[in-house]
Design a protein around this motif. Structure first.
Motif, short mmCIF file in Angstrom:
data_model
loop_
_atom_site.label_atom_id
_atom_site.label_comp_id
_atom_site.label_asym_id
_atom_site.label_seq_id
_atom_site.Cartn_x
_atom_site.Cartn_y
_atom_site.Cartn_z
N LEU A 40 0.86 -1.28 0.03
CA LEU A 40 0.05 0.10 0.04
C LEU A 40 0.76 1.16 -0.03
N ASP A 41 1.98 1.19 0.91
CA ASP A 41 2.97 2.38 0.98
C ASP A 41 3.50 2.74 -0.46
N GLN A 42 4.08 1.56 -1.19
CA GLN A 42 4.57 1.50 -2.39
C GLN A 42 3.62 2.14 -3.32
N ALA A 43 2.49 1.80 -3.39
CA ALA A 43 1.18 2.02 -4.51
C ALA A 43 1.09 3.74 -3.93
N ASP A 44 1.05 4.11 -3.05
CA ASP A 44 0.96 5.54 -2.73
C ASP A 44 2.04 6.47 -3.15
N ARG A 45 3.34 6.01 -2.91
CA ARG A 45 4.43 6.72 -3.40
C ARG A 45 4.40 6.76 -4.88
N LEU A 46 3.99 5.57 -5.65
CA LEU A 46 3.99 5.64 -7.04
C LEU A 46 3.00 6.53 -7.63
N PHE A 47 1.81 6.60 -6.81
CA PHE A 47 0.71 7.62 -7.24
C PHE A 47 1.19 8.94 -6.91
N LEU A 48 1.83 9.38 -5.93
CA LEU A 48 2.29 10.64 -5.76
C LEU A 48 3.22 10.96 -6.79
N VAL A 49 4.29 10.23 -7.00
CA VAL A 49 5.10 10.61 -8.23
C VAL A 49 4.06 10.76 -9.53
N TYR A 50 3.35 10.04 -9.78
CA TYR A 50 2.57 10.13 -11.21
C TYR A 50 1.81 11.59 -10.78
N ASP A 51 1.18 11.96 -9.77
CA ASP A 51 0.38 13.09 -9.40
C ASP A 51 1.48 14.36 -9.88
N GLN A 52 2.44 14.16 -9.13
CA GLN A 52 3.65 15.32 -9.35
C GLN A 52 3.98 15.61 -10.82
N ILE A 53 4.29 14.38 -11.54
CA ILE A 53 4.73 14.67 -12.94
C ILE A 53 3.36 14.89 -13.86
N HIS A 54 2.20 14.36 -13.53
CA HIS A 54 1.07 14.61 -14.27
C HIS A 54 0.82 16.23 -14.40
N VAL A 55 0.65 16.74 -13.12
CA VAL A 55 0.55 18.12 -12.92
C VAL A 55 1.32 19.10 -13.78
N VAL A 56 2.51 18.78 -13.94
CA VAL A 56 3.65 19.37 -14.70
C VAL A 56 3.36 19.38 -16.32
N GLY A 57 3.08 18.07 -16.40
CA GLY A 57 3.03 17.59 -17.80
C GLY A 57 1.53 18.21 -18.50
N LEU A 58 0.54 18.27 -17.57
CA LEU A 58 -0.82 18.50 -17.92
C LEU A 58 -0.68 20.22 -18.03
N ALA A 59 -0.16 20.72 -17.23
CA ALA A 59 0.22 22.32 -17.13
C ALA A 59 0.71 22.90 -18.45
N ALA A 60 1.93 21.98 -18.87
CA ALA A 60 2.50 22.32 -20.30
C ALA A 60 1.59 22.12 -21.31
N CYS A 61 1.00 20.91 -21.48
CA CYS A 61 0.35 20.56 -22.56
C CYS A 61 -1.12 21.54 -22.81
N ALA A 62 -1.65 21.74 -21.54
CA ALA A 62 -2.77 23.03 -21.66
C ALA A 62 -2.56 24.29 -22.06
N ALA A 63 -1.10 24.92 -21.72
CA ALA A 63 -0.67 26.05 -22.11
C ALA A 63 -0.61 25.93 -23.86
#
Length: 204
Positions: A40-63
């Motif tokens: 569970l902890d490992q999944a939470d860490r991976l989802f957190l990494v995904y969220d952080q990268i996804h926010v940056v990628g989504l912001a660049a894509c939206a712009a």
């Protein structure tokens, strides 16, 4: 822009992988589901990494996408000024209007597509179909709403069943976002091609 859309879709594929792996880690015993805390902890860490990268990628894509959207609106307006009820600035502003932001950009996209098909009769009957616009916007809006609900469910989840439900919702949102990214790329390429072709024809 298409490259950035592909990056966002790749991130969603990673999210699907993490969710599928979490499901594979769940075991049953006497009708009860359980998973180790480490997993569970490992999944939470991976989802957190995904969220952080996804926010940056989504912001660049939206712009990039909104910049392209505004440019296409200006080009379409020059070809068919009677097609639009609002100025080209709304191609940017419409995305940031609360609630109406789920409808106004779609209407602008439909009007741009109409202007493009009217100006390029060589596209034939297939070119008048609105399915690229509808598929893009439907999957995009669906992924945003479902993703918001999945995050809310994840924050409120206190038991494993509720956590898995939130993961399922997140996986569905990621799958919809992959469809939205592919549809957005197709819509962008087709619309750009139509408007460029129409502009070239009118210049002659």
């Amino acid at each position: 822009m298409c490259v950035l859309l592909a990056v966002v879709a790749a991130g969603d594929l990673f999210s699907l992988f993490v969710g599928a792996r979490l499901h594979a880690d769940v075991k049953g015993d006497g009708g009860f589901a359980f998973v180790s805390q480490d997993r569970l902890d490992q999944a939470d860490r991976l989802f957190l990494v995904y969220d952080q990268i996804h926010v940056v990628g989504l912001a660049a894509c939206a712009a990039a996408f909104i910049t392209w959207f505004h440019r296409m609106r200006r080009n379409a307006g020059a070809l068919a000024p009677d097609q639009f009820g609002k100025g080209p600035g709304w191609a940017i502003g419409a995305w940031f209007v609360p609630v109406a932001g789920f409808w106004m950009p779609y209407r602008i996209a439909v009007d741009m597509w109409s202007a493009g098909t009217r100006a390029t009769p060589s596209a034939g009957p297939a070119g008048t179909s609105f399915w690229p616009v509808n598929l893009w916007w439907g999957s995009f809006a669906g992924s945003v709403l479902l993703g918001w609900y999945a995050n809310l469910s994840h924050q409120r989840a206190e038991e494993l069943d509720a956590l898995l439900t939130s993961v399922n919702l997140g996986m569905a949102a990621a799958a919809l976002n992959i469809v939205a990214a592919a549809a957005a790329a197709y819509f962008a390429v087709r619309l750009t091609r139509m408007l460029n072709q129409a502009a070239g024809g009118s210049s002659r």
